[in-house]
Design a protein around this motif. Sequence first.
Motif, PDB file in Angstrom:
ATOM      1  N   GLY A  14     -10.593  36.929  -9.761  1.00 21.37           N
ATOM      2  CA  GLY A  14     -11.656  36.664 -10.741  1.00 21.37           C
ATOM      3  C   GLY A  14     -12.811  35.832 -10.207  1.00 21.37           C
ATOM      4  O   GLY A  14     -13.608  35.294 -10.981  1.00 21.37           O
ATOM      5  N   LYS A  15     -12.928  35.746  -8.892  1.00 19.61           N
ATOM      6  CA  LYS A  15     -13.985  34.906  -8.290  1.00 19.61           C
ATOM      7  C   LYS A  15     -15.387  35.326  -8.742  1.00 19.61           C
ATOM      8  O   LYS A  15     -16.210  34.472  -9.067  1.00 19.61           O
ATOM      9  N   THR A  17     -16.292  37.222 -11.458  1.00 16.69           N
ATOM     10  CA  THR A  17     -16.457  37.049 -12.910  1.00 16.69           C
ATOM     11  C   THR A  17     -16.655  35.581 -13.259  1.00 16.69           C
ATOM     12  O   THR A  17     -17.607  35.205 -13.946  1.00 16.69           O
ATOM     13  N   VAL A  18     -15.760  34.745 -12.751  1.00 19.49           N
ATOM     14  CA  VAL A  18     -15.835  33.309 -13.047  1.00 19.49           C
ATOM     15  C   VAL A  18     -17.095  32.710 -12.408  1.00 19.49           C
ATOM     16  O   VAL A  18     -17.781  31.882 -13.018  1.00 19.49           O
ATOM     17  N   LEU A  22     -19.946  30.612 -14.318  1.00 14.87           N
ATOM     18  CA  LEU A  22     -20.231  29.223 -13.917  1.00 14.87           C
ATOM     19  C   LEU A  22     -21.715  29.037 -13.608  1.00 14.87           C
ATOM     20  O   LEU A  22     -22.330  28.053 -14.031  1.00 14.87           O
ATOM     21  N   SER A  77     -19.288  33.000  -4.711  1.00 14.14           N
ATOM     22  CA  SER A  77     -17.979  33.670  -4.737  1.00 14.14           C
ATOM     23  C   SER A  77     -17.774  34.333  -3.387  1.00 14.14           C
ATOM     24  O   SER A  77     -18.714  34.892  -2.821  1.00 14.14           O
ATOM     25  N   LEU A 101      -8.869  29.751  -6.766  1.00 10.60           N
ATOM     26  CA  LEU A 101      -8.361  30.338  -8.011  1.00 10.60           C
ATOM     27  C   LEU A 101      -6.955  30.882  -7.746  1.00 10.60           C
ATOM     28  O   LEU A 101      -6.784  31.914  -7.098  1.00 10.60           O
ATOM     29  N   VAL A 151      -4.838  29.526 -12.672  1.00 10.52           N
ATOM     30  CA  VAL A 151      -5.420  30.383 -13.690  1.00 10.52           C
ATOM     31  C   VAL A 151      -4.318  30.780 -14.659  1.00 10.52           C
ATOM     32  O   VAL A 151      -3.328  31.393 -14.268  1.00 10.52           O
ATOM     33  N   PRO A 156     -11.358  34.468 -18.693  1.00  8.23           N
ATOM     34  CA  PRO A 156     -12.045  33.707 -17.655  1.00  8.23           C
ATOM     35  C   PRO A 156     -12.735  32.436 -18.151  1.00  8.23           C
ATOM     36  O   PRO A 156     -13.024  31.545 -17.367  1.00  8.23           O
ATOM     37  N   TYR A 157     -12.949  32.342 -19.476  1.00  7.53           N
ATOM     38  CA  TYR A 157     -13.717  31.200 -19.982  1.00  7.53           C
ATOM     39  C   TYR A 157     -12.998  29.875 -19.757  1.00  7.53           C
ATOM     40  O   TYR A 157     -13.610  28.868 -19.434  1.00  7.53           O
ATOM     41  N   THR A 159     -10.833  29.123 -17.397  1.00  4.96           N
ATOM     42  CA  THR A 159     -10.921  28.804 -15.969  1.00  4.96           C
ATOM     43  C   THR A 159     -12.299  28.231 -15.663  1.00  4.96           C
ATOM     44  O   THR A 159     -12.441  27.238 -14.943  1.00  4.96           O
ATOM     45  N   THR A 160     -13.314  28.880 -16.207  1.00  3.42           N
ATOM     46  CA  THR A 160     -14.696  28.432 -15.995  1.00  3.42           C
ATOM     47  C   THR A 160     -14.867  27.000 -16.482  1.00  3.42           C
ATOM     48  O   THR A 160     -15.439  26.161 -15.782  1.00  3.42           O
TER      49      THR A 160
END
Length: 171
Positions: A14-15, A17-18, A22, A77, A101, A151, A156-157, A159-160
């Motif tokens: 998810g690098k 996406t996150v 971010l 990322s 992650l 994670v 993803p929110y 994690t963000t």
Amino acid sequence: MKSNLILIGFMGSGKSTVGKLLAKSLEMNFFDTDLEIEKEQNLAIKDIFTNYGEAYFRDLEKKMSIKLSKVSNAVISTGGGIILNDENIKNLKYDGVVFFLDVNRRTLYNRLINDTDRPLLSGDELWAKINSVLDSRIDKYRSSSDFIIKVKDEIPYETTEDIKRIYIERG
Ligand code: S3P
């Protein structure tokens, strides 16, 4: 204080996406090493692997880590193999804080099962491939990172938000 926020981790962690979330939320620039390489070469990563081989790609990746060590105020990322060369991490850490992650294997498997863009995982035996590549890399992911982010779920929110908090509060 170091200005860039670097995301590392296995394929499918998810690098990207996150990272995008971010960058938006922190009002920072966003770079993705793979996307930058694709733009520069005008070729998809999988085609770079097919046409020129992995070593050639790793060289492009190394050059990109040097290039991106010069940007500031950015979320970066990275490709999952960025940790294979210590120099890459050294370059990115020049002005960056590194977050790993850490996603559990079953989740990675579920995310990667229908993927056709990752040459290292193509063909049969996806579960075995994930395990063998991750086993060979896990220590590097851990030792390359300043912070390890577990994670927890598919969203993803959260994690963000975890990363954002640490990045803002870091000393
Ligand atoms: C790789 C990960 C990929 C891409 C290439 C090699 C790796 O990036 O750089 O296929 O060695 O783990 P993602 O982590 O974004 O899938």
